[in-house]
Scaffold this active site. Structure first.
Site, PDB file in Angstrom:
ATOM      1  N   ARG A  75       0.839  -1.191   0.000  1.00 34.62           N
ATOM      2  CA  ARG A  75       0.000   0.000   0.000  1.00 34.62           C
ATOM      3  C   ARG A  75       0.878   1.246   0.000  1.00 34.62           C
ATOM      4  O   ARG A  75       1.416   1.649   1.023  1.00 34.62           O
ATOM      5  CB  ARG A  75      -0.915   0.011   1.222  1.00 34.62           C
ATOM      6  CG  ARG A  75      -1.742   1.287   1.383  1.00 34.62           C
ATOM      7  CD  ARG A  75      -2.870   1.379   0.402  1.00 34.62           C
ATOM      8  NE  ARG A  75      -3.899   0.376   0.666  1.00 34.62           N
ATOM      9  CZ  ARG A  75      -5.004   0.230  -0.088  1.00 34.62           C
ATOM     10  NH1 ARG A  75      -5.199   1.009  -1.135  1.00 34.62           N
ATOM     11  NH2 ARG A  75      -5.894  -0.721   0.213  1.00 34.62           N
ATOM     12  N   ARG A 126       1.875  -6.430  -9.732  1.00 31.67           N
ATOM     13  CA  ARG A 126       2.344  -5.750  -8.525  1.00 31.67           C
ATOM     14  C   ARG A 126       2.703  -6.701  -7.392  1.00 31.67           C
ATOM     15  O   ARG A 126       3.289  -6.280  -6.395  1.00 31.67           O
ATOM     16  CB  ARG A 126       1.292  -4.752  -8.032  1.00 31.67           C
ATOM     17  CG  ARG A 126      -0.030  -5.393  -7.627  1.00 31.67           C
ATOM     18  CD  ARG A 126      -1.016  -4.373  -7.100  1.00 31.67           C
ATOM     19  NE  ARG A 126      -2.281  -5.003  -6.708  1.00 31.67           N
ATOM     20  CZ  ARG A 126      -3.175  -4.417  -5.929  1.00 31.67           C
ATOM     21  NH1 ARG A 126      -2.937  -3.208  -5.442  1.00 31.67           N
ATOM     22  NH2 ARG A 126      -4.307  -5.033  -5.626  1.00 31.67           N
ATOM     23  N   HIS A 156       0.338   3.421 -10.326  1.00 30.73           N
ATOM     24  CA  HIS A 156      -0.590   3.812  -9.241  1.00 30.73           C
ATOM     25  C   HIS A 156       0.156   4.653  -8.201  1.00 30.73           C
ATOM     26  O   HIS A 156       0.311   4.251  -7.041  1.00 30.73           O
ATOM     27  CB  HIS A 156      -1.146   2.533  -8.615  1.00 30.73           C
ATOM     28  CG  HIS A 156      -2.385   2.701  -7.793  1.00 30.73           C
ATOM     29  ND1 HIS A 156      -2.571   3.743  -6.912  1.00 30.73           N
ATOM     30  CD2 HIS A 156      -3.505   1.929  -7.719  1.00 30.73           C
ATOM     31  CE1 HIS A 156      -3.738   3.603  -6.326  1.00 30.73           C
ATOM     32  NE2 HIS A 156      -4.332   2.508  -6.794  1.00 30.73           N
ATOM     33  N   ASP A 163     -12.541   9.575  -6.332  1.00 31.43           N
ATOM     34  CA  ASP A 163     -12.123   8.473  -7.194  1.00 31.43           C
ATOM     35  C   ASP A 163     -12.559   8.794  -8.620  1.00 31.43           C
ATOM     36  O   ASP A 163     -13.682   8.498  -9.024  1.00 31.43           O
ATOM     37  CB  ASP A 163     -12.752   7.159  -6.700  1.00 31.43           C
ATOM     38  CG  ASP A 163     -12.142   5.937  -7.370  1.00 31.43           C
ATOM     39  OD1 ASP A 163     -11.288   6.109  -8.265  1.00 31.43           O
ATOM     40  OD2 ASP A 163     -12.515   4.816  -6.997  1.00 31.43           O
ATOM     41  N   GLU A 191      -2.422   8.957 -10.941  1.00 31.33           N
ATOM     42  CA  GLU A 191      -1.953   7.785 -11.657  1.00 31.33           C
ATOM     43  C   GLU A 191      -2.000   7.997 -13.168  1.00 31.33           C
ATOM     44  O   GLU A 191      -3.046   8.359 -13.710  1.00 31.33           O
ATOM     45  CB  GLU A 191      -2.813   6.574 -11.298  1.00 31.33           C
ATOM     46  CG  GLU A 191      -3.032   6.393  -9.805  1.00 31.33           C
ATOM     47  CD  GLU A 191      -4.147   5.407  -9.505  1.00 31.33           C
ATOM     48  OE1 GLU A 191      -4.322   4.450 -10.294  1.00 31.33           O
ATOM     49  OE2 GLU A 191      -4.845   5.593  -8.499  1.00 31.33           O
TER      50      GLU A 191
END
Length: 290
Positions: A66, A89, A159, A204, A265
């Site tokens: 994270r 990832r 990201h 978002d 991103e």
């Protein structure tokens, strides 16, 4: 005058995982894990840490981290049959090269398909991630080549979690006039009218068609901070902050962590990349501390 011969950089350990510690001659520093080709830290020359990593994140093989810059491939979020954000990832990458040059430092890592990946995504590919630091600039380049005999498509993103001192004192310039998909409102299409202020709350958004640089700005008590953000090859831009309620529900984030981070991103989401056999694609995100 002969250019200086690059100096090779050895693999070290960070939080129990293999890592590359990049150091440019001007003092810029970065840490890249082989786990996920995950950029964990970037400190520009004469500056402070620019990336956010949650103090509650797990550092374990097979687990996503994270913060920093996770590599999203071959699926963004849950837009497909794979697990959220794909598999790149959380897989081990191979180090191609890591070296210090006369005025920069560079690491190149790669990931290829294997028996495990082909079980749930049956395509032959090679990803290459390059991280270059010099002065107050960071360049992250992601390249994908179709090494198989059939075409495939994918979505992807870098990201990037950017560190903030105070979310309420921050704004993003350069998004005005762009259409965006408001994922926090069920995917409703909207248009950005003015600069983006960052109040605490679920944010978002997927912006489409960014053609200019963005500027992340913070108005601090004794100084102001401005981080310029540029992307190439990526056609979408995600701006994300979970807000108080969603952040408190994340097991790998402190309850107040949303106040110290913002994801901006470089992404390819609305129009997936389509690669025929032998074709390749390249996308880049550049950060510059002004």
């Amino acid at each position: 005058m002969t250019a200086a011969t690059p100096k090779s950089i050895a693999i070290t350990r960070h939080q129990g995982l293999d890592a590359i510690e990049l150091l440019s001659p001007d003092g810029a520093r970065a840490t890249v894990l082989l786990h996920g080709a995950h950029l964990l830290s970037w400190v520009p020359a004469g500056g402070e840490e620019q990336l956010y990593v949650s103090p509650k994140t797990a550092y374990a093989n097979g687990e996503a981290i994270r913060g920093g810059v996770p590599v999203i491939f071959p699926q963004f979020a849950t837009r497909g049959p794979l697990k959220r954000h794909g598999f790149a990832r959380s897989k081990p990458w191979q180090l191609v090269s890591a070296e210090q040059g006369a005025d920069d430092a560079l690491a190149v890592l790669c990931l290829s398909d294997d028996a495990a990946s082909r079980m749930f995504w049956p395509h032959a590919f090679e990803l290459e991630l390059s991280v270059r630091i010099s002065g107050r600039e960071l360049q992250i380049e992601l390249a994908c080549e179709n090494t198989g005999e059939s075409s495939f498509d994918f979505t992807s993103a870098l990201h990037t979690y950017l560190r903030l001192n105070d979310l309420d004192s921050s704004s993003v310039e350069g998004l005005s006039g762009l259409q965006y998909e408001d994922s926090a409102a069920g995917g409703e299409l909207k248009r950005q009218r003015v600069e983006l202020l960052l109040p605490g709350g679920d944010l978002d958004r997927i912006y489409h068609g960014l053609k200019q640089d963005l500027a992340l700005k913070e108005q601090l008590i004794n100084r102001n901070r401005q981080l310029l953000i540029r992307q190439q090859g990526f056609e979408d831009t995600v701006v994300w902050n979970p807000g108080a309620e969603k952040c408190a529900a994340l097991a790998d984030m402190p309850a107040e962590g949303y106040q110290q981070m913002l994801c901006i991103e470089a992404a390819q989401i609305r129009q997936p990349v389509q690669l025929a056999p032998g074709e390749s694609w390249v996308g880049m995100q550049t950060l510059l501390l002004a």
